[in-house]
Scaffold this active site. Structure first.
Site, PDB file in Angstrom:
ATOM      1  N   SER A   1      -1.215  -4.153   2.708  1.00  0.00           N
ATOM      2  CA  SER A   1      -0.691  -3.745   4.013  1.00  0.00           C
ATOM      3  C   SER A   1       0.836  -3.795   4.081  1.00  0.00           C
ATOM      4  O   SER A   1       1.416  -3.980   5.144  1.00  0.00           O
ATOM      5  CB  SER A   1      -1.294  -4.604   5.134  1.00  0.00           C
ATOM      6  OG  SER A   1      -2.701  -4.490   5.147  1.00  0.00           O
ATOM      7  N   ARG A   2       1.472  -3.654   2.927  1.00  0.00           N
ATOM      8  CA  ARG A   2       2.933  -3.635   2.846  1.00  0.00           C
ATOM      9  C   ARG A   2       3.568  -4.968   3.260  1.00  0.00           C
ATOM     10  O   ARG A   2       4.762  -5.040   3.531  1.00  0.00           O
ATOM     11  CB  ARG A   2       3.525  -2.497   3.682  1.00  0.00           C
ATOM     12  CG  ARG A   2       3.169  -1.098   3.180  1.00  0.00           C
ATOM     13  CD  ARG A   2       3.729  -0.884   1.780  1.00  0.00           C
ATOM     14  NE  ARG A   2       3.514   0.469   1.278  1.00  0.00           N
ATOM     15  CZ  ARG A   2       2.525   0.826   0.469  1.00  0.00           C
ATOM     16  NH1 ARG A   2       1.619  -0.071   0.099  1.00  0.00           N
ATOM     17  NH2 ARG A   2       2.417   2.058   0.031  1.00  0.00           N
TER      18      ARG A   2
END
Length: 211
Positions: free
Chosen positions: A188-189
């Protein structure tokens, strides 16, 4: 698929303050060895970014040839575009991106030329064709066609045979690091980023950065 839809969720590993050593050069050595053991393609390839006197940045891929407590070394033509940049502004940045391990290493600092003795030792360890090419190519300068380059190479071979000396315009640079960041991709970065910053007494301060 549009370009905006291209993405990969990184899930291989994590990186915490307790995972790294107090010495960023040692930590880089660990990661570099892991990249080699993972058969990462061109693990020794790094992007070198420089800035000229007018503040214009440029970057290109070069190959690391040595690293130790003094810094990170590569070799090139001193009269090239990057050489001219460094003559005007002796600071730069290196970037390793090891996609197979979902890792980056960013290194920033002052860049200096290495000694003539170091240059000679490495130059004479290179394959013959590379040594001849260092004479034949006036790096970053225009040339009308490939044939002209091959003619320059033929002239070098005729002049020096299989014993070309190191050209005065060819040698190594060393980036003396002031900042080294280790980046581990996460889902999710929400990536892990651990940065070392060199202090006035040459010790290192370790900080976690937000992704």
């Amino acid at each position: 698929m549009s370009i905006a839809d291209i993405r990969k969720d990184y899930q291989q590993a994590s990186l915490s303050e307790t995972d790294v050593t107090n010495d960023p050069i040692q930590q880089f050595g660990t990661w570099f060895e892991q990249a080699l053991n993972a058969d990462v393609a061109e693990a020794n390839a790094m992007s070198l970014a420089t800035v000229n006197a007018n503040g214009r940045p440029s970057s290109r891929i070069v190959l690391i040839k040595e690293f130790d407590q003094r810094g990170f070394c590569w070799f090139t033509n001193y009269d090239s575009a990057k050489g001219n940049d460094l003559a005007q502004n002796p600071y730069g940045a290196l970037l390793f991106f090891w996609t197979a391990l979902e890792r980056q290493v960013r290194i920033e600092g002052r860049i200096e030329k290495i000694t003539a003795q170091e240059n000679d030792a490495y130059f004479h360890s290179r394959p013959l064709g590379s040594r001849q090419g260092a004479h034949a190519s006036h790096q970053s300068q225009p040339i009308p066609n490939r044939e002209a380059l091959e003619q320059q190479l033929a002239a070098v071979i005729e002049k020096f045979g299989d014993q070309p000396p190191r050209p005065e315009h060819w040698g190594g640079y060393r980036l003396v690091p002031e900042r080294i960041e280790f980046w581990q991709g996460r889902s999710s970065r929400l990536h892990d980023r651990i940065v070392y910053t060199r202090d006035a007494d040459n010790s290192w301060t370790i900080t976690r950065l937000q992704p």
